[in-house]
Design an enzyme around this catalytic site. Structure first.
Site, mmCIF file in Angstrom:
data_model
loop_
_atom_site.group_PDB
_atom_site.id
_atom_site.type_symbol
_atom_site.label_atom_id
_atom_site.label_comp_id
_atom_site.label_asym_id
_atom_site.label_seq_id
_atom_site.Cartn_x
_atom_site.Cartn_y
_atom_site.Cartn_z
ATOM 1 C CE LYS A 13 55.769 32.275 -10.671
ATOM 2 N NZ LYS A 13 55.870 30.874 -10.287
ATOM 3 N NE ARG A 88 61.188 32.956 -16.139
ATOM 4 C CZ ARG A 88 60.362 32.186 -15.447
ATOM 5 N NH1 ARG A 88 60.734 31.676 -14.303
ATOM 6 N NH2 ARG A 88 59.161 31.926 -15.904
ATOM 7 N NE ARG A 127 50.889 22.119 -12.126
ATOM 8 C CZ ARG A 127 51.499 23.298 -12.149
ATOM 9 N NH1 ARG A 127 50.860 24.376 -11.750
ATOM 10 N NH2 ARG A 127 52.742 23.397 -12.554
ATOM 11 N NE ARG A 133 51.223 20.125 -16.390
ATOM 12 C CZ ARG A 133 51.496 21.376 -16.077
ATOM 13 N NH1 ARG A 133 52.611 21.678 -15.465
ATOM 14 N NH2 ARG A 133 50.645 22.327 -16.379
ATOM 15 N NE ARG A 144 59.331 23.145 -13.289
ATOM 16 C CZ ARG A 144 58.029 22.879 -13.193
ATOM 17 N NH1 ARG A 144 57.592 21.637 -13.278
ATOM 18 N NH2 ARG A 144 57.160 23.845 -13.028
#
Length: 189
Positions: A13, A88, A127, A133, A144
């Site tokens: 996005k 959302r 990623r 991360r 998520r």
């Protein structure tokens, strides 16, 4: 153009939002960026958001709605915008619809980037590894995805029923996805 872009975490996005905004000459409005700008600018809304975030709480819908409405009222958004990260949930959809209606405005389209959840999980794990991360492990990422699916499914249904949903295959090279988005939006115009 007044647009929304929705898609699961890792669907691209943010990457696509800047290209879409540039192509149509409208601002890309990310709720996260708007929060940070208000906090940095020391606005009353920014102070409210900072206090909430500093306490480790999620920003309530009513405050998020207030920040987005404030941002949409700025001069650069007068001729259009692309919202990324808002709405959302159905409460936020109702708040946005109410704002638009009260101002004689309407959305032109809602771009939905569609990517298989397993592919997104793999993409986010890669990623996380590249960017170091540690908090993005498989369990966190899958959670998520579940949260996104449960919260966003009603939005997708709402915008589909309203005739605004523009599903776009979000798999492939960034430029290919971007071209599919432009083609789908231009076909609606």
């Amino acid at each position: 153009m007044r647009l929304l872009i929705i898609g699961a975490p890792g669907a691209g996005k943010g990457t696509q939002a800047s290209s879409i905004a540039e192509h149509y000459g409208i601002p890309a409005i990310s709720t996260g960026d708007t929060f940070r700008a208000n906090i940095k600018g020391g606005t009353e809304l920014g102070k409210k958001v900072k206090a909430i975030m500093d306490a480790g709480d999620l920003v309530p819908d009513v405050v998020t709605d207030e920040i987005v409405v404030d941002r949409l009222g700025q001069s650069d958004a007068a001729e259009g915008f692309l919202l990324d990260g808002y709405p959302r949930n159905l409460h936020q959809v109702e708040a946005l619809d109410g704002y638009l209606s009260a101002n004689g405005l309407a959305l032109d389209a809602v771009v939905s980037l569609e990517v298989d959840p397993e592919l997104l999980t793999a993409r986010l794990l890669k990623r996380a590894q590249i960017e170091g991360r540690a908090d993005d492990n498989e369990e966190t990422i899958r959670n998520r995805m579940d949260v996104y699916t449960s919260q966003t499914a009603p939005l997708i249904d709402h915008y589909r029923q309203a005739g605004l949903l523009v599903p776009v295959d979000g798999v492939g090279e960034i430029s290919d996805v971007r071209d599919r988005i432009f083609s789908a939006l231009d076909a609606r115009a």
